[in-house]
Write a protein that holds these residues in place. Structure first.
Motif, short mmCIF file in Angstrom:
data_model
loop_
_atom_site.label_atom_id
_atom_site.label_comp_id
_atom_site.label_asym_id
_atom_site.label_seq_id
_atom_site.Cartn_x
_atom_site.Cartn_y
_atom_site.Cartn_z
N ARG A 14 -8.79 0.07 -1.67
CA ARG A 14 -8.27 -0.03 -3.04
C ARG A 14 -9.19 -0.86 -3.93
NH1 ARG A 14 -2.35 -2.35 -4.01
NH2 ARG A 14 -3.19 -4.02 -2.73
N GLY A 73 2.29 2.58 -2.34
CA GLY A 73 2.13 3.29 -3.61
C GLY A 73 3.13 2.82 -4.66
N LYS A 74 3.70 1.66 -4.47
CA LYS A 74 4.71 1.16 -5.43
C LYS A 74 4.11 1.00 -6.83
CE LYS A 74 5.57 -2.62 -3.04
NZ LYS A 74 4.54 -2.42 -1.95
N GLY A 75 2.95 0.35 -6.89
CA GLY A 75 2.33 0.12 -8.20
C GLY A 75 1.93 1.42 -8.87
N THR A 76 1.36 2.33 -8.08
CA THR A 76 0.94 3.64 -8.61
C THR A 76 2.13 4.38 -9.21
OG1 THR A 76 -0.81 3.77 -6.94
CG2 THR A 76 -0.11 5.86 -7.95
N GLN A 98 16.26 -13.23 -1.50
CA GLN A 98 15.90 -12.73 -2.84
C GLN A 98 16.86 -11.63 -3.28
OE1 GLN A 98 11.73 -11.62 -3.29
NE2 GLN A 98 11.02 -13.50 -2.30
N ARG A 145 12.09 -9.21 -1.71
CA ARG A 145 11.30 -9.06 -0.49
C ARG A 145 11.92 -9.79 0.69
NH1 ARG A 145 5.95 -7.80 -2.81
NH2 ARG A 145 4.41 -7.76 -1.21
N ARG A 197 -0.29 -12.67 -9.96
CA ARG A 197 -1.76 -12.69 -10.15
C ARG A 197 -2.12 -13.15 -11.57
NH1 ARG A 197 -1.19 -8.79 -6.28
NH2 ARG A 197 -0.54 -7.20 -7.76
N ARG A 251 -0.07 -9.09 6.11
CA ARG A 251 0.90 -8.59 5.12
C ARG A 251 1.83 -7.55 5.74
NH1 ARG A 251 -2.95 -6.56 0.61
NH2 ARG A 251 -1.04 -5.91 -0.43
N THR A 306 1.11 -14.09 3.17
CA THR A 306 2.50 -14.48 3.45
C THR A 306 3.28 -14.55 2.13
OG1 THR A 306 1.87 -16.81 3.35
CG2 THR A 306 1.86 -15.78 5.52
N GLY A 342 8.01 -4.69 -5.79
CA GLY A 342 7.61 -5.83 -4.94
C GLY A 342 8.64 -6.94 -4.88
N ARG A 380 -8.97 -6.92 -4.37
CA ARG A 380 -8.07 -8.08 -4.25
C ARG A 380 -8.42 -8.88 -2.98
NH1 ARG A 380 -2.05 -5.73 -5.25
NH2 ARG A 380 -1.70 -7.08 -3.47
N ALA A 396 3.10 11.68 1.04
CA ALA A 396 2.75 12.90 0.31
C ALA A 396 1.76 12.56 -0.80
CB ALA A 396 4.03 13.51 -0.28
N PHE A 444 -7.07 2.12 -8.27
CA PHE A 444 -7.99 3.17 -7.83
C PHE A 444 -8.18 3.07 -6.31
CE2 PHE A 444 -8.88 2.02 -12.17
CZ PHE A 444 -9.00 3.23 -12.81
N GLY A 473 0.79 -1.23 0.00
CA GLY A 473 0.00 0.00 0.00
C GLY A 473 0.82 1.27 0.00
N SER A 506 6.28 -8.15 -9.20
CA SER A 506 6.15 -9.57 -8.84
C SER A 506 4.70 -9.92 -8.50
CB SER A 506 7.09 -9.93 -7.67
OG SER A 506 6.95 -9.00 -6.62
P1 AP5 Z 1 -0.62 0.87 -4.63
O1 AP5 Z 1 0.13 1.72 -5.60
O2 AP5 Z 1 -1.48 -0.21 -5.18
O3 AP5 Z 1 0.39 0.28 -3.51
P2 AP5 Z 1 1.46 -0.88 -3.58
O4 AP5 Z 1 2.63 -0.43 -2.77
O5 AP5 Z 1 1.73 -1.28 -5.01
O6 AP5 Z 1 0.65 -1.99 -2.80
P3 AP5 Z 1 0.52 -3.55 -3.06
O7 AP5 Z 1 -0.55 -4.02 -2.09
O8 AP5 Z 1 0.26 -3.88 -4.49
O9 AP5 Z 1 1.87 -4.04 -2.61
P4 AP5 Z 1 2.24 -5.41 -2.05
O10 AP5 Z 1 3.69 -5.27 -2.04
O11 AP5 Z 1 1.64 -5.88 -0.79
O12 AP5 Z 1 1.51 -6.40 -3.07
P5 AP5 Z 1 2.08 -7.28 -4.26
O13 AP5 Z 1 1.06 -7.25 -5.32
O14 AP5 Z 1 3.49 -6.95 -4.57
O15 AP5 Z 1 -1.51 1.85 -3.72
C1 AP5 Z 1 -2.36 1.34 -2.71
C2 AP5 Z 1 -3.62 2.24 -2.59
O16 AP5 Z 1 -3.20 3.51 -2.10
C3 AP5 Z 1 -4.34 2.50 -3.92
O17 AP5 Z 1 -5.73 2.53 -3.71
C4 AP5 Z 1 -3.82 3.87 -4.37
O18 AP5 Z 1 -4.78 4.58 -5.14
C5 AP5 Z 1 -3.55 4.55 -3.02
N1 AP5 Z 1 -2.40 5.46 -3.07
C6 AP5 Z 1 -1.22 5.26 -3.73
N2 AP5 Z 1 -0.38 6.29 -3.53
C7 AP5 Z 1 -1.04 7.16 -2.69
C8 AP5 Z 1 -0.69 8.40 -2.12
N3 AP5 Z 1 0.51 8.99 -2.33
N4 AP5 Z 1 -1.60 9.03 -1.32
C9 AP5 Z 1 -2.84 8.46 -1.09
N5 AP5 Z 1 -3.21 7.27 -1.62
C10 AP5 Z 1 -2.33 6.63 -2.41
O19 AP5 Z 1 2.11 -8.74 -3.56
C11 AP5 Z 1 0.93 -9.46 -3.28
C12 AP5 Z 1 1.32 -10.84 -2.73
O20 AP5 Z 1 2.07 -11.57 -3.73
C13 AP5 Z 1 2.24 -10.83 -1.50
O21 AP5 Z 1 1.50 -10.70 -0.29
C14 AP5 Z 1 2.93 -12.19 -1.62
O22 AP5 Z 1 2.08 -13.24 -1.20
C15 AP5 Z 1 3.13 -12.32 -3.13
N6 AP5 Z 1 4.43 -11.74 -3.55
C16 AP5 Z 1 4.62 -10.67 -4.37
N7 AP5 Z 1 5.93 -10.44 -4.55
C17 AP5 Z 1 6.59 -11.38 -3.82
C18 AP5 Z 1 7.97 -11.62 -3.57
N8 AP5 Z 1 8.95 -10.84 -4.12
N9 AP5 Z 1 8.29 -12.64 -2.75
C19 AP5 Z 1 7.32 -13.45 -2.20
N10 AP5 Z 1 6.00 -13.25 -2.38
C20 AP5 Z 1 5.64 -12.21 -3.19
#
Ligand code: AP5
Length: 216
Positions: free
Chosen positions: A127, A12-15, A92, A88, A36, A171, A57, A85, A160, A199, A137, A10, A31
């Motif tokens: 989200r 904001g990495k993806g954004t 890795q 982690r 997904r 998480r 996890t 992502g 999600r 910010a 979004f 959360g 990742s």
């Molecule tokens: P968003 O940009 O979506 O945040 P994010 O950092 O990308 O959050 P993720 O939940 O996607 O990260 P994650 O690392 O947990 O998930 P991942 O998919 O990698 O923003 C979040 C929300 O905030 C949105 O609604 C956005 O609009 C809002 N927002 C953004 N910026 C903002 C701002 N500045 N101000 C206000 N609002 C804002 O991983 C999912 C799962 O996959 C993991 O749990 C794990 O099981 C597996 N996985 C993935 N990668 C690995 C790995 N390397 N090793 C092992 N397992 C892994």
């Protein structure tokens, strides 16, 4: 240029990754998005990963390292990549070091996006994500023009499974225990840059762009 976006769920990495990759012509290697897509295709990897993802996890290191190595070798990553992502865990990060060296490249900057846990919970539980084009979004801070519909491609938005409150807490705990040590890992290598992820999105983008310099 090869970048890492490091930060909690959360942050904001993806954004930010979508914006920065577009501006600097980098391959955006998320990742989570790749996993997904594997789950949707019901591939061997997707079936192995799904239970870890739904529980909040980490998927085992060996699976992740093989998967990301395959994507880093693709032609569209030749000009540079933005890792979102990944890595982690320290294992890795060490695997990534070997891969980057084998490719004759280096990590230029690991951008550490910092946001407090209470804000992360509100961001994640609100989200909504596009399963088709991965656009992101938020019901309050970034609603789509038409409720439940992606502005970019018109697909139906989803919540999600791992954005439910109880999974979000797992998480965050997983992040602090297993990914937190990477901050010291990359600081020790002299490539870590801290960014205030609380910010507004445009300000965060500007801070990251300033770290990256001008597009080549
Ligand atoms: P968003 O940009 O979506 O945040 P994010 O950092 O990308 O959050 P993720 O939940 O996607 O990260 P994650 O690392 O947990 O998930 P991942 O998919 O990698 O923003 C979040 C929300 O905030 C949105 O609604 C956005 O609009 C809002 N927002 C953004 N910026 C903002 C701002 N500045 N101000 C206000 N609002 C804002 O991983 C999912 C799962 O996959 C993991 O749990 C794990 O099981 C597996 N996985 C993935 N990668 C690995 C790995 N390397 N090793 C092992 N397992 C892994």
């Amino acid at each position: 240029m090869n970048l890492i976006l490091l930060g909690p769920p959360g942050a904001g990495k993806g954004t930010q990754a979508a914006r920065i990759a577009r501006k600097f012509g980098l391959a955006h290697l998320s990742s989570g998005d790749i996993l997904r897509a594997e789950v949707r295709q019901n591939s061997d990897l997707g079936r192995q990963a799904q239970s870890y993802m739904n529980a909040g996890t980490l998927v085992p290191d060996g699976l992740i390292l093989d998967m990301m190595a395959r994507h880093m070798e693709k032609p569209d990553a030749a000009r540079g990549f933005l890792l979102d992502g990944f890595p982690r865990t320290v294992a890795q990060a060490e695997g990534l070091d070997h891969k980057v060296e084998a490719l004759g490249r280096r990590i230029d900057t690991a951008i550490h996006m910092m946001v407090a846990d209470a804000e992360l919970e509100a961001r994640l539980t609100g989200r909504r994500s596009c399963p088709n084009c991965n656009a992101i979004f938020h019901v309050a801070s970034r609603p789509p023009k038409k409720e439940g519909v992606c502005d970019q491609c018109g697909a139906a938005l989803v919540q999600r499974p791992d954005d439910r409150a109880e999974v979000v807490r797992t998480r965050l705990q997983t992040y602090h225990a297993q990914t937190g040590p990477l901050v010291a890992y990359y600081r020790g290598r002299g490539v870590l840059a801290d960014v205030n992820g609380s910010a507004a999105p445009d300000q965060v983008t500007a801070a990251i762009e300033a770290l990256c310099g001008s597009p080549a």
